[in-house]
Design a protein around this motif. Structure first.
Motif, PDB file in Angstrom:
ATOM      1  N   PRO A 199       2.292   6.478   6.515  1.00 23.42           N
ATOM      2  CA  PRO A 199       2.811   6.548   5.128  1.00 23.42           C
ATOM      3  C   PRO A 199       3.080   7.974   4.675  1.00 23.42           C
ATOM      4  O   PRO A 199       4.125   8.258   4.079  1.00 23.42           O
ATOM      5  CB  PRO A 199       1.684   5.915   4.301  1.00 23.42           C
TER       6      PRO A 199
ATOM      7  N   LEU B 158       3.621   1.623  11.504  1.00 29.62           N
ATOM      8  CA  LEU B 158       3.127   1.366  10.148  1.00 29.62           C
ATOM      9  C   LEU B 158       2.553  -0.051  10.075  1.00 29.62           C
ATOM     10  O   LEU B 158       3.185  -1.000  10.534  1.00 29.62           O
ATOM     11  CB  LEU B 158       4.292   1.504   9.155  1.00 29.62           C
TER      12      LEU B 158
ATOM     13  N   GLY C 124       2.109  -2.508   4.918  1.00 32.99           N
ATOM     14  CA  GLY C 124       2.586  -1.301   4.261  1.00 32.99           C
ATOM     15  C   GLY C 124       4.067  -1.279   3.948  1.00 32.99           C
ATOM     16  O   GLY C 124       4.511  -0.506   3.103  1.00 32.99           O
TER      17      GLY C 124
ATOM     18  N   LEU D  54       5.705   0.742   0.856  1.00 33.83           N
ATOM     19  CA  LEU D  54       6.483   1.927   1.194  1.00 33.83           C
ATOM     20  C   LEU D  54       7.851   1.870   0.514  1.00 33.83           C
ATOM     21  O   LEU D  54       8.308   2.824  -0.121  1.00 33.83           O
ATOM     22  CB  LEU D  54       6.652   2.008   2.712  1.00 33.83           C
TER      23      LEU D  54
ATOM     24  N   ALA E  66       1.844   4.224  -0.771  1.00 39.51           N
ATOM     25  CA  ALA E  66       2.180   3.720   0.565  1.00 39.51           C
ATOM     26  C   ALA E  66       0.925   3.599   1.424  1.00 39.51           C
ATOM     27  O   ALA E  66       0.764   2.623   2.158  1.00 39.51           O
ATOM     28  CB  ALA E  66       3.200   4.657   1.218  1.00 39.51           C
ATOM     29  N   ARG E  67       0.005   4.585   1.308  1.00 38.88           N
ATOM     30  CA  ARG E  67      -1.216   4.546   2.126  1.00 38.88           C
ATOM     31  C   ARG E  67      -2.102   3.374   1.745  1.00 38.88           C
ATOM     32  O   ARG E  67      -2.565   2.614   2.589  1.00 38.88           O
ATOM     33  CB  ARG E  67      -1.991   5.860   1.975  1.00 38.88           C
TER      34      ARG E  67
END
Lengths: 207, 218
Positions: free
Chosen positions: B49, B119, B123, B127, B178-179
């Motif tokens: 991310p 990813l 996510g 994202l 995003a994380r």
């Protein structure tokens, strides 16, 4: 109609011209004279509202004024017609055909501006004035890179504009082929060191 | 304003317009990171991310100096300043064009490139959402920086230095959304802050940018 009263123009915070006062009636034009560096461009940019005047007023306001400077404001990736249509849209007018034919650009309308000669670019830049629909033209050296025939053509367009009640203020060294009032701006040169503005605005130094 | 937006988009897709510049840079960064970091998939997925957000931000930065510099060089900016459009409107139209040309393609490409960085599947949605909300702020802040440096020859370095600190909050909260999304945590708080930054930037910075342009046009 354009009335300028006691205008002080500055460049970089230093007054260049002071006490500029003149009036141009509808249907008349004024030609600015003066040596290089006298402040013609500064005065014209101040009239167009691109830089604020230190003192004085310009009537009517900037909404009546169409400005054409040294650069033509053309996008080389767009065609002649696209360039002109964009400006017509920005100024809320319609129809670019009259402007194209006035400067004999009909045959070039689909050519990209990148492929125009310097004189053709200049004609396109001047054609923009016609699509602005504004009464007061403020022109800075409009005849640069135009040939003799194009200068005559520009003079004719200008005469038509003036006959329609328009006004023009032009900085030029070329005879445009009609009688206009002359104004030598060297008379308005601001005297160095005598001004009240020299250190009046501390913030100006940081702008 | 619509005319200006359409003209800028038309210019961007014509030859030499710079469309795809940011996208290409983004692609290069994201493709090269796994080579540099090694093929450890768990490590890649933990940094994915952040790398995607950083790549998008730098790609955005790359094309900022084009926003006003080209129009200033050929005199268009002077003429736009004397046109009936307020300069604030010019800034908004130019920032919007920059976002459509740079931010929007980056947002749409990011999930595809997320695959290269392994990813986590949770996510992708967040994202996409965080980039969609955050990149408009990058364009508007960038337009402000471009307006400040418009009169300078080769002002790109100064522009980057001016804009980078302003980009930091967007990067922090965008990458955080995003994380957290990738790790399956709650994303509401950073998402609200990211949205707040974007809303504030879009509301206020066009006025600041227009004021900077007026000073630079003198």
């Amino acid at each position: 109609m354009l009335t300028v009263t006691d205008l002080t123009c500055a460049r970089g915070g230093v007054p260049i011209l002071s006490g500029v006062t003149f009036s141009v009636a509808s249907g008349r034009s004024l030609i600015l004279r003066g040596p290089n560096g006298a402040g013609k461009t500064t005065l014209l940019r101040t009239l167009a509202g691109l830089q604020p005047a230190l003192t004085g007023s310009v009537e009517p306001g900037v909404d009546a004024i169409a400005y054409a400077g040294h650069a033509d404001g053309l996008k080389s990736a767009l065609s002649v017609a696209e360039n002109l249509t964009f400006w017509a849209g920005v100024f809320g007018t319609r129809g670019i055909d009259a402007a194209l034919s006035a400067f004999q650009l009909d045959a070039l309308r689909d050519r990209a501006a990148a492929h125009l000669s310097a004189g053709q670019k200049r004609r396109l830049g001047l054609a923009r004035l016609l699509v602005t629909g504004r009464p007061v033209w403020v022109l800075d050296e409009p005849t640069v890179s135009l040939d003799v025939a194009s200068v005559a053509r520009f003079g004719a367009v200008l005469a038509t504009h003036l006959a329609g009640g328009g006004t023009a203020v032009i900085a030029t060294h070329v005879d445009l082929g009609f009688d206009a009032e002359m104004l030598d701006i060297a008379a308005f040169r601001a005297r160095a060191g005598s001004s009240d503005f020299d250190r009046s605005d501390f913030d100006e130094a940081f702008l | 304003m619509i005319r200006l937006l359409l003209r800028d988009l038309k210019l961007a897709v014509r030859a030499g317009g710079g469309f795809g510049l940011g996208l290409g840079f983004f692609l290069i960064v994201v493709v090269l990171v796994p080579f540099a970091m090694g093929p450890d998939t768990s490590r890649l997925s933990s940094i994915a991310p952040g790398v995607l957000w950083l790549g998008a931000l730098l790609a955005c930065l790359l094309s900022l100096d084009r926003i006003f510099a080209l129009d200033h060089e050929d005199g268009t900016l002077d003429l736009l300043a004397t046109a009936p459009i307020p300069l604030e409107g010019v800034v908004v139209a130019k920032a919007a064009a920059h976002w459509i040309v740079t931010g929007l393609p980056l947002t749409l490409a990011a999930p595809g490139l997320g695959v290269l960085l392994n990813l986590p599947s949770d996510g992708y949605l967040w994202l996409l959402v965080s980039l969609a909300i955050g990149t408009p702020a990058l364009s508007v802040i960038g337009a402000f920086g471009a307006a400040l440096t418009v009169g300078l020859k080769r002002g790109g370095l100064l522009l980057s230095l001016l804009v980078l600190p302003l980009y930091v909050p967007t990067l922090i909260f965008g990458a955080e959304v995003a994380r957290r999304g990738a790790e399956g945590l709650a994303v509401v708080t950073p998402l609200l802050l990211l949205g707040g930054i974007t809303a504030g930037a879009v509301a206020l910075l066009p006025f600041a940018a227009a004021a900077a342009l007026r000073i630079n046009l003198r």
